[in-house]
Design a protein around this motif. Structure first.
Motif, PDB file in Angstrom:
ATOM      1  N   ILE A  69      29.076 117.519 110.892  1.00 36.78           N
ATOM      2  CA  ILE A  69      29.591 118.855 111.219  1.00 36.78           C
ATOM      3  C   ILE A  69      30.493 118.728 112.432  1.00 36.78           C
ATOM      4  CG2 ILE A  69      28.974 121.208 111.842  1.00 36.78           C
ATOM      5  CD1 ILE A  69      28.039 120.395 109.055  1.00 36.78           C
ATOM      6  N   GLY A  70      31.726 119.208 112.311  1.00 37.22           N
ATOM      7  CA  GLY A  70      32.719 118.990 113.370  1.00 37.22           C
ATOM      8  C   GLY A  70      32.706 120.016 114.475  1.00 37.22           C
ATOM      9  N   GLU A  71      31.573 120.611 114.767  1.00 37.20           N
ATOM     10  CA  GLU A  71      31.476 121.553 115.890  1.00 37.20           C
ATOM     11  C   GLU A  71      31.683 120.803 117.216  1.00 37.20           C
ATOM     12  OE1 GLU A  71      31.064 124.757 116.025  1.00 37.20           O
ATOM     13  OE2 GLU A  71      30.192 125.426 114.129  1.00 37.20           O
ATOM     14  N   PRO A  72      32.110 121.522 118.267  1.00 37.74           N
ATOM     15  CA  PRO A  72      32.379 120.833 119.539  1.00 37.74           C
ATOM     16  C   PRO A  72      31.115 120.289 120.194  1.00 37.74           C
ATOM     17  CG  PRO A  72      32.599 123.220 119.794  1.00 37.74           C
ATOM     18  CD  PRO A  72      32.457 122.966 118.331  1.00 37.74           C
ATOM     19  N   THR A  73      31.097 118.980 120.394  1.00 35.42           N
ATOM     20  CA  THR A  73      29.996 118.323 121.104  1.00 35.42           C
ATOM     21  C   THR A  73      30.502 117.451 122.243  1.00 35.42           C
ATOM     22  OG1 THR A  73      30.012 116.348 119.690  1.00 35.42           O
ATOM     23  CG2 THR A  73      28.653 118.211 118.948  1.00 35.42           C
ATOM     24  N   SER A  74      31.788 117.582 122.599  1.00 38.88           N
ATOM     25  CA  SER A  74      32.417 116.671 123.565  1.00 38.88           C
ATOM     26  C   SER A  74      32.300 115.223 123.095  1.00 38.88           C
ATOM     27  CB  SER A  74      31.803 116.855 124.958  1.00 38.88           C
ATOM     28  OG  SER A  74      31.985 118.169 125.427  1.00 38.88           O
ATOM     29  N   LEU A  75      32.356 115.063 121.769  1.00 38.13           N
ATOM     30  CA  LEU A  75      32.282 113.751 121.112  1.00 38.13           C
ATOM     31  C   LEU A  75      30.973 113.025 121.424  1.00 38.13           C
ATOM     32  CD1 LEU A  75      35.982 112.527 121.328  1.00 38.13           C
ATOM     33  CD2 LEU A  75      34.767 113.470 119.354  1.00 38.13           C
ATOM     34  N   ALA A 219      24.846 104.720 112.945  1.00 39.65           N
ATOM     35  CA  ALA A 219      26.239 104.342 112.696  1.00 39.65           C
ATOM     36  C   ALA A 219      27.177 105.107 113.627  1.00 39.65           C
ATOM     37  CB  ALA A 219      26.587 104.624 111.234  1.00 39.65           C
ATOM     38  N   ALA A 220      26.931 106.408 113.805  1.00 39.55           N
ATOM     39  CA  ALA A 220      27.794 107.214 114.677  1.00 39.55           C
ATOM     40  C   ALA A 220      27.666 106.782 116.131  1.00 39.55           C
ATOM     41  CB  ALA A 220      27.449 108.691 114.517  1.00 39.55           C
ATOM     42  N   LEU A 221      26.445 106.506 116.566  1.00 43.82           N
ATOM     43  CA  LEU A 221      26.235 106.087 117.952  1.00 43.82           C
ATOM     44  C   LEU A 221      26.904 104.741 118.226  1.00 43.82           C
ATOM     45  CD1 LEU A 221      22.508 107.185 118.292  1.00 43.82           C
ATOM     46  CD2 LEU A 221      24.435 108.126 119.587  1.00 43.82           C
ATOM     47  N   GLU A 222      26.814 103.833 117.266  1.00 37.40           N
ATOM     48  CA  GLU A 222      27.445 102.526 117.444  1.00 37.40           C
ATOM     49  C   GLU A 222      28.967 102.659 117.480  1.00 37.40           C
ATOM     50  OE1 GLU A 222      28.361  98.544 117.896  1.00 37.40           O
ATOM     51  OE2 GLU A 222      26.568  99.714 118.387  1.00 37.40           O
ATOM     52  N   THR A 223      29.511 103.506 116.621  1.00 36.44           N
ATOM     53  CA  THR A 223      30.952 103.731 116.616  1.00 36.44           C
ATOM     54  C   THR A 223      31.416 104.333 117.942  1.00 36.44           C
ATOM     55  OG1 THR A 223      30.965 104.048 114.222  1.00 36.44           O
ATOM     56  CG2 THR A 223      32.839 104.925 115.447  1.00 36.44           C
ATOM     57  N   CYS A 224      30.657 105.295 118.460  1.00 38.09           N
ATOM     58  CA  CYS A 224      30.995 105.879 119.760  1.00 38.09           C
ATOM     59  C   CYS A 224      30.925 104.829 120.870  1.00 38.09           C
ATOM     60  CB  CYS A 224      30.057 107.043 120.065  1.00 38.09           C
ATOM     61  SG  CYS A 224      30.397 108.539 119.104  1.00 38.09           S
ATOM     62  N   ARG A 225      29.919 103.967 120.809  1.00 41.54           N
ATOM     63  CA  ARG A 225      29.795 102.915 121.820  1.00 41.54           C
ATOM     64  C   ARG A 225      31.024 102.011 121.797  1.00 41.54           C
ATOM     65  NH1 ARG A 225      28.925  97.880 122.403  1.00 41.54           N
ATOM     66  NH2 ARG A 225      28.785  97.538 120.153  1.00 41.54           N
ATOM     67  N   LEU A 229      32.763 105.888 124.128  1.00 41.89           N
ATOM     68  CA  LEU A 229      32.263 107.262 124.243  1.00 41.89           C
ATOM     69  C   LEU A 229      30.758 107.234 124.485  1.00 41.89           C
ATOM     70  CD1 LEU A 229      34.215 108.752 121.207  1.00 41.89           C
ATOM     71  CD2 LEU A 229      34.691 109.165 123.634  1.00 41.89           C
ATOM     72  N   PRO A 230      30.178 108.365 124.903  1.00 45.48           N
ATOM     73  CA  PRO A 230      28.721 108.402 125.100  1.00 45.48           C
ATOM     74  C   PRO A 230      27.981 107.965 123.839  1.00 45.48           C
ATOM     75  CG  PRO A 230      29.735 110.372 126.004  1.00 45.48           C
ATOM     76  CD  PRO A 230      30.825 109.643 125.275  1.00 45.48           C
ATOM     77  N   ALA A 231      27.009 107.104 124.002  1.00 47.29           N
ATOM     78  CA  ALA A 231      26.315 106.511 122.849  1.00 47.29           C
ATOM     79  C   ALA A 231      24.823 106.773 122.901  1.00 47.29           C
ATOM     80  CB  ALA A 231      26.604 105.006 122.772  1.00 47.29           C
ATOM     81  N   GLU A 232      24.435 107.924 123.449  1.00 46.71           N
ATOM     82  CA  GLU A 232      23.043 108.361 123.431  1.00 46.71           C
ATOM     83  C   GLU A 232      22.933 109.616 122.580  1.00 46.71           C
ATOM     84  OE1 GLU A 232      20.425 106.861 124.752  1.00 46.71           O
ATOM     85  OE2 GLU A 232      21.667 105.227 125.511  1.00 46.71           O
ATOM     86  N   THR A 252      22.215 114.752 108.325  1.00 43.55           N
ATOM     87  CA  THR A 252      23.298 115.484 108.999  1.00 43.55           C
ATOM     88  C   THR A 252      23.272 115.256 110.500  1.00 43.55           C
ATOM     89  OG1 THR A 252      23.201 117.212 107.293  1.00 43.55           O
ATOM     90  CG2 THR A 252      24.289 117.780 109.363  1.00 43.55           C
ATOM     91  N   ILE A 253      24.478 115.130 111.072  1.00 44.39           N
ATOM     92  CA  ILE A 253      24.656 115.152 112.518  1.00 44.39           C
ATOM     93  C   ILE A 253      25.778 116.134 112.852  1.00 44.39           C
ATOM     94  CG2 ILE A 253      23.870 112.778 112.851  1.00 44.39           C
ATOM     95  CD1 ILE A 253      26.848 111.984 113.197  1.00 44.39           C
ATOM     96  N   VAL A 254      25.903 116.476 114.125  1.00 39.52           N
ATOM     97  CA  VAL A 254      27.012 117.304 114.613  1.00 39.52           C
ATOM     98  C   VAL A 254      27.821 116.445 115.573  1.00 39.52           C
ATOM     99  CG1 VAL A 254      27.664 119.487 115.693  1.00 39.52           C
ATOM    100  CG2 VAL A 254      25.495 119.320 114.445  1.00 39.52           C
ATOM    101  N   LEU A 255      29.125 116.367 115.353  1.00 40.75           N
ATOM    102  CA  LEU A 255      29.969 115.497 116.175  1.00 40.75           C
ATOM    103  C   LEU A 255      31.403 116.003 116.101  1.00 40.75           C
ATOM    104  CD1 LEU A 255      30.522 112.884 117.811  1.00 40.75           C
ATOM    105  CD2 LEU A 255      30.702 111.668 115.627  1.00 40.75           C
ATOM    106  N   GLY A 256      31.948 116.405 117.253  1.00 43.01           N
ATOM    107  CA  GLY A 256      33.319 116.888 117.245  1.00 43.01           C
ATOM    108  C   GLY A 256      33.894 116.982 118.642  1.00 43.01           C
TER     109      GLY A 256
END
Length: 271
Positions: A69-75, A219-225, A229-232, A252-256
């Motif tokens: 979900i592309g809601e704002p999460t500050s990535l 997968a998302a956390l590793e990509t952010c790392r 980007l923050p990876a927690e 589902t996750i929220v990331l945007g």
């Protein structure tokens, strides 16, 4: 000016999704951490007023292993958010002339007692219900409306309540109904009703509680790392269509991009 600057930033942010720069930012749009398959973009409507778009998507039989979900999460990778339940309490008493209030049943006065019970009894209980990423459950009195004019005992009154609840927490309506009953039961000629409002009942606005150890989250956390980007794992206080998708069996996750603090106001922008 500032508005044009924000617009340029928004355009740059949107371009970056489809047109990555060289190097690490390309990693975010390739198959991260072993995720493979077709990528579907689904644009849904009505998230602010009932989420009928997400419901239609699920009812149409869409199948997917994962949803972002592309809601704002500050990535930041958000794996949890609260559920949302809007509750209406309707009171009907007996009208009378304002000079003889004892001859009526003042619905507004009983509404005030209910509000006091919510603030003094329920709110402290909710503060003890906590989630490591979301904080505590909350309750907010959003609207009170009743009576007709000062010299008439209020025959009708309505209270509208915003309850935000945590993954694993029971639905909030019975708890509010219990508080209302404690105030109103046994009062002659006082009738009450407690219902969930259509905005959150047409599509149940359940919490999101995806495990940080799930395949998609990792997968998302590793990509952010890799992208610096923050990876927690994080949580967000607002509700999203992700709750409905997750309830239908889609991980589902929220990331945007963007900060929710700027939403719903004159400074609303993506990044």
């Amino acid at each position: 000016n500032e508005a044009k600057l924000r617009t340029r930033r928004r355009e740059a942010s949107l371009r970056s999704v489809g047109e990555p720069a060289k190097g690490e930012s390309q990693t975010a749009v390739r198959s991260p951490a072993g995720l493979h398959g077709d990528l579907i973009f689904a644009g849904t409507v009505d998230e602010e007023s009932g989420s009928l778009g997400a419901k239609a998507l699920v009812d149409a039989g869409i199948t997917a292993d994962y949803a972002v979900i592309g809601e704002p999460t500050s990535l930041r990778v958000a794996v949890a958010h609260k559920g949302s339940c809007f509750i209406k309490v309707s009171l009907a008493g007996r009208g009378a002339h304002g000079s003889c209030p004892e001859e009526g049943i003042n619905a507004a006065s009983y509404a005030a007692r209910i509000v006091a019970a919510v603030e003094d009894e329920l709110r402290p209980r909710l503060a003890k219900r906590t989630h490591p990423l979301l904080g505590s459950s909350t309750v907010s009195i959003g609207r009170i409306c009743g009576g007709t004019q000062p010299n008439i005992v209020a025959e009708m009154c309505e209270i509208e309540i915003d309850r935000r609840y945590l993954p694993g927490e029971a639905g909030p309506v019975p708890e509010i109904r219990e508080i209302v009953a404690a105030v109103c039961e046994g009062v002659e000629d006082l009738r009450y009703e407690v219902v969930e409002m259509p905005m959150t009942s047409k599509v149940p606005h359940v919490p999101l509680g995806t495990s940080p150890d799930s395949h998609l989250a990792r997968a998302a956390l590793e990509t952010c790392r890799q992208a610096g980007l923050p990876a927690e794992p994080a949580g967000v206080a607002y509700w999203s269509d992700g709750g409905h998708l997750a309830a239908s069996g889609i991980e589902t996750i929220v990331l945007g991009p963007g900060d929710i603090a700027n939403a719903h106001g004159p400074r609303d922008h993506v990044a």
